[in-house]
Motif scaffolding. Sequence first.
Motif, PDB file in Angstrom:
ATOM      1  N   LYS A 157     -10.445 -56.870-187.036  1.00 38.51           N
ATOM      2  CA  LYS A 157      -9.271 -57.487-187.865  1.00 38.51           C
ATOM      3  C   LYS A 157      -9.574 -57.837-189.248  1.00 38.51           C
ATOM      4  N   PRO A 158      -8.683 -58.086-190.148  1.00 37.80           N
ATOM      5  CA  PRO A 158      -8.941 -58.373-191.405  1.00 37.80           C
ATOM      6  C   PRO A 158      -9.819 -59.659-191.469  1.00 37.80           C
ATOM      7  N   GLY A 159     -10.833 -59.862-192.296  1.00 32.64           N
ATOM      8  CA  GLY A 159     -11.842 -60.925-192.240  1.00 32.64           C
ATOM      9  C   GLY A 159     -13.075 -60.593-191.538  1.00 32.64           C
ATOM     10  N   ASP A 160     -13.035 -59.843-190.543  1.00 33.07           N
ATOM     11  CA  ASP A 160     -14.325 -59.348-189.842  1.00 33.07           C
ATOM     12  C   ASP A 160     -15.185 -58.880-190.676  1.00 33.07           C
ATOM     13  N   THR A 161     -16.412 -59.013-190.498  1.00 31.65           N
ATOM     14  CA  THR A 161     -17.479 -58.001-191.277  1.00 31.65           C
ATOM     15  C   THR A 161     -18.505 -57.463-190.145  1.00 31.65           C
ATOM     16  N   LEU A 162     -18.648 -56.106-189.988  1.00 32.53           N
ATOM     17  CA  LEU A 162     -19.472 -55.508-188.977  1.00 32.53           C
ATOM     18  C   LEU A 162     -20.590 -54.945-189.603  1.00 32.53           C
ATOM     19  N   LEU A 163     -21.755 -54.943-188.994  1.00 33.33           N
ATOM     20  CA  LEU A 163     -22.737 -54.015-189.550  1.00 33.33           C
ATOM     21  C   LEU A 163     -23.119 -53.126-188.358  1.00 33.33           C
ATOM     22  N   LEU A 164     -22.753 -51.859-188.419  1.00 31.33           N
ATOM     23  CA  LEU A 164     -22.846 -50.739-187.259  1.00 31.33           C
ATOM     24  C   LEU A 164     -23.868 -49.560-187.762  1.00 31.33           C
ATOM     25  N   CYS A 165     -24.592 -49.299-186.580  1.00 36.19           N
ATOM     26  CA  CYS A 165     -25.600 -48.405-186.562  1.00 36.19           C
ATOM     27  C   CYS A 165     -25.257 -46.890-186.982  1.00 36.19           C
ATOM     28  N   ARG A 166     -26.038 -46.449-187.716  1.00 35.42           N
ATOM     29  CA  ARG A 166     -25.623 -45.135-188.246  1.00 35.42           C
ATOM     30  C   ARG A 166     -26.927 -44.246-187.759  1.00 35.42           C
ATOM     31  N   CYS A 167     -27.981 -44.655-187.242  1.00 32.42           N
ATOM     32  CA  CYS A 167     -29.008 -43.949-187.334  1.00 32.42           C
ATOM     33  C   CYS A 167     -29.606 -43.836-185.760  1.00 32.42           C
ATOM     34  N   GLY A 168     -28.982 -44.497-185.026  1.00 34.70           N
ATOM     35  CA  GLY A 168     -29.078 -44.487-183.669  1.00 34.70           C
ATOM     36  C   GLY A 168     -30.281 -45.040-183.037  1.00 34.70           C
ATOM     37  N   ARG A 169     -31.482 -45.966-183.945  1.00 31.83           N
ATOM     38  CA  ARG A 169     -32.239 -46.400-183.577  1.00 31.83           C
ATOM     39  C   ARG A 169     -32.191 -48.139-183.111  1.00 31.83           C
ATOM     40  N   SER A 170     -31.086 -48.300-183.190  1.00 31.49           N
ATOM     41  CA  SER A 170     -30.866 -50.030-182.982  1.00 31.49           C
ATOM     42  C   SER A 170     -30.885 -50.250-181.649  1.00 31.49           C
ATOM     43  N   PRO A 171     -31.585 -51.278-181.014  1.00 28.81           N
ATOM     44  CA  PRO A 171     -31.644 -51.601-179.555  1.00 28.81           C
ATOM     45  C   PRO A 171     -30.461 -52.382-179.261  1.00 28.81           C
ATOM     46  N   GLN A 172     -29.316 -52.582-179.945  1.00 25.57           N
ATOM     47  CA  GLN A 172     -28.183 -53.170-179.779  1.00 25.57           C
ATOM     48  C   GLN A 172     -26.925 -52.273-180.280  1.00 25.57           C
ATOM     49  N   LEU A 173     -26.938 -51.025-179.792  1.00 29.38           N
ATOM     50  CA  LEU A 173     -26.024 -50.138-180.266  1.00 29.38           C
ATOM     51  C   LEU A 173     -24.469 -50.901-179.562  1.00 29.38           C
ATOM     52  N   PRO A 174     -23.616 -50.592-180.581  1.00 31.23           N
ATOM     53  CA  PRO A 174     -23.360 -49.988-181.724  1.00 31.23           C
ATOM     54  C   PRO A 174     -23.666 -50.848-183.102  1.00 31.23           C
ATOM     55  N   ASP A 175     -24.212 -52.143-182.803  1.00 30.77           N
ATOM     56  CA  ASP A 175     -24.607 -52.927-183.891  1.00 30.77           C
ATOM     57  C   ASP A 175     -25.888 -52.692-184.508  1.00 30.77           C
ATOM     58  N   CYS A 176     -25.867 -52.605-185.813  1.00 32.11           N
ATOM     59  CA  CYS A 176     -27.348 -52.364-186.465  1.00 32.11           C
ATOM     60  C   CYS A 176     -28.095 -53.670-186.489  1.00 32.11           C
ATOM     61  N   SER A 177     -29.410 -53.218-186.656  1.00 33.00           N
ATOM     62  CA  SER A 177     -30.437 -54.532-186.760  1.00 33.00           C
ATOM     63  C   SER A 177     -30.145 -54.886-188.247  1.00 33.00           C
TER      64      SER A 177
END
Length: 89
Positions: free
Chosen positions: A16-36
Amino acid sequence: MSSKPAPILPEVRQVKPGDTLLLCRCGRSPQLPDCSSGCSHGLRLEPVQQQLLLLCRCARSRHLPYCDGSHNPPVQGFRERWRRFWWGL
């Protein structure tokens, strides 16, 4: 009975508006879909409207961070496609 491991299914995330997400695009994050936090390849999203996202958790998608169905191997024939669609197998 099959001993195949269950596929890693995508995550449906409501944003929703006001959220800020950092999402993984390289596939190496241990917590997919979130990025380190230290990764320079992350996709920063700041939604302007409420919506649902289908996010990859298996790192096979060609469109990371979004799921493109790559977690499912292809099947041949209408019967097998219908079975997968209807039963999720």
